[in-house]
Design a protein around this motif. Structure first.
Motif, short mmCIF file in Angstrom:
data_model
loop_
_atom_site.label_atom_id
_atom_site.label_comp_id
_atom_site.label_asym_id
_atom_site.label_seq_id
_atom_site.Cartn_x
_atom_site.Cartn_y
_atom_site.Cartn_z
N TYR A 94 0.83 -1.20 0.00
CA TYR A 94 0.00 0.00 0.00
C TYR A 94 0.87 1.26 0.00
O TYR A 94 0.68 2.17 -0.82
CB TYR A 94 -0.91 0.01 1.22
CG TYR A 94 -1.55 1.35 1.50
CD1 TYR A 94 -2.48 1.89 0.61
CD2 TYR A 94 -1.22 2.08 2.64
CE1 TYR A 94 -3.05 3.13 0.85
CE2 TYR A 94 -1.80 3.32 2.88
CZ TYR A 94 -2.70 3.85 1.99
OH TYR A 94 -3.27 5.07 2.22
N LEU A 95 1.86 1.32 0.90
CA LEU A 95 2.70 2.52 1.02
C LEU A 95 3.58 2.73 -0.20
O LEU A 95 3.86 3.86 -0.59
CB LEU A 95 3.58 2.41 2.26
CG LEU A 95 3.06 2.98 3.59
CD1 LEU A 95 2.97 4.48 3.54
CD2 LEU A 95 1.75 2.35 4.02
N SER A 96 4.04 1.65 -0.81
CA SER A 96 5.00 1.77 -1.91
C SER A 96 4.34 1.89 -3.28
O SER A 96 4.96 2.41 -4.21
CB SER A 96 5.94 0.56 -1.91
OG SER A 96 5.23 -0.65 -2.16
N PHE A 117 10.80 12.82 -1.01
CA PHE A 117 11.55 12.49 0.20
C PHE A 117 10.64 11.72 1.17
O PHE A 117 9.41 11.78 1.07
CB PHE A 117 12.06 13.76 0.89
CG PHE A 117 12.59 14.79 -0.07
CD1 PHE A 117 13.70 14.52 -0.85
CD2 PHE A 117 11.99 16.04 -0.20
CE1 PHE A 117 14.21 15.46 -1.74
CE2 PHE A 117 12.47 16.99 -1.08
CZ PHE A 117 13.59 16.69 -1.86
N ILE A 118 11.26 11.03 2.13
CA ILE A 118 10.49 10.27 3.11
C ILE A 118 11.23 10.30 4.44
O ILE A 118 12.46 10.27 4.47
CB ILE A 118 10.24 8.83 2.62
CG1 ILE A 118 9.24 8.10 3.54
CG2 ILE A 118 11.54 8.04 2.46
CD1 ILE A 118 8.68 6.82 2.94
N LYS A 130 13.32 1.64 4.84
CA LYS A 130 12.97 0.46 4.04
C LYS A 130 12.39 0.86 2.69
O LYS A 130 12.80 0.33 1.64
CB LYS A 130 11.99 -0.45 4.79
CG LYS A 130 11.63 -1.70 3.98
CD LYS A 130 10.98 -2.77 4.81
CE LYS A 130 9.57 -2.45 5.19
NZ LYS A 130 8.90 -3.62 5.83
N LEU A 131 11.48 1.81 2.68
CA LEU A 131 10.89 2.25 1.43
C LEU A 131 11.94 2.86 0.52
O LEU A 131 11.98 2.59 -0.69
CB LEU A 131 9.76 3.24 1.70
CG LEU A 131 8.44 2.60 2.13
CD1 LEU A 131 7.62 3.55 2.98
CD2 LEU A 131 7.64 2.15 0.91
#
Length: 258
Positions: A94-96, A117-118, A130-131
């Protein structure tokens, strides 16, 4: 007067097969002056006991975003560790995959790598690294504040599995070690590939995750992964995170001429 749009969004996520929430902060003055009507974006991830509202409730990130002209996307990830959980929903997918597509369709944010950015705190620091390390082609920079970065070390501590929550997320330590959910293993892969995002890591010296942060830094140096590192006295607490997220905003490689 601060020119900000704060947008609360509730939606059904196909990947999660349930409803979820996204908050967004849009600096309007920066948007009006943008050449292409798009803003650089910081995906800001919450910790294990928090949610998509904690950064705006506990820290002054709206003001920092306004000062830097950066949009914020604050997703809800529950107690997932940003994992495709062994017993639960596929939060990493979902996040990626789904979240970036949703965010770009709803909000005026750039889709260029150099504008993306994250960052995150604690569980979110793990998720941010991780992402970014699994998708270095998408993120120009990632920051971890007091992140749970040596997840194998963390899962090996006897008390961690006391309520079996981590087991439902990760499975066993054996399954995690050396996988793409193990940041130390990812560090080696990304360093060897030579396409790493810029990384910023910080942790308070009184934080219970301090040892794991030092482990990650030592391993990163060993394999040739470049990390900007900062430490100072502090615990696992908002006074530390609010102070240090300001350093992250100053560090982000934002193109001031875009």
């Amino acid at each position: 007067m601060i020119g900000l749009a704060f947008i609360r969004t509730a939606l059904f996520a196909e990947t999660l097969e349930m409803s979820t929430d996204i908050n967004a902060v849009i600096p309007m003055a920066a948007l009006r002056s943008s050449r292409d009507g798009k803003l650089p974006v910081l995906y800001l991830l919450h910790g294990l006991g928090g949610d998509h509202t904690e950064w705006t409730r506990q820290a002054s990130v709206e003001r920092y975003a306004e000062d830097k002209g950066i949009a914020l996307i604050l997703p809800r990830a529950d107690r997932s560790y940003y994992m495709d959980m062994k017993q639960g929903a596929a939060y990493y997918t979902y996040l990626s995959e789904e979240l970036p597509a949703i965010a770009k369709s709803l909000f005026p944010i750039s889709d260029r790598r150099e504008d993306t950015f994250i960052a995150g705190l604690s569980m979110g620091g793990y998720g941010a690294f991780k992402l970014a390390l699994r998708q270095p082609e998408r993120f120009a920079a990632a920051a971890s504040l007091s992140g749970s970065l040596d997840i194998v070390h963390r899962l090996s501590e006897p008390e961690v599995f006391r309520n079996r929550e981590e087991e439902r997320m990760f499975g066993s330590v054996v399954e995690v070690q050396g996988s793409d959910d193990d940041l130390l293993a990812l560090a080696g892969k990304v360093a060897a590939a030579g396409n790493q995002p810029q990384l910023y890591q910080c942790c308070g010296t009184e934080d219970f995750l301090y040892e794991g942060n030092r482990n990650f830094l030592k391993h990163a140096e060993k394999v040739g992964l470049r990390v900007t590192y900062d430490e100072e006295p502090g615990g696992h607490e908002w006074s530390y995170w609010d102070r240090n997220i300001q350093k992250v905003f100053d560090w982000l490689p934002v193109d001031k001429n875009r």
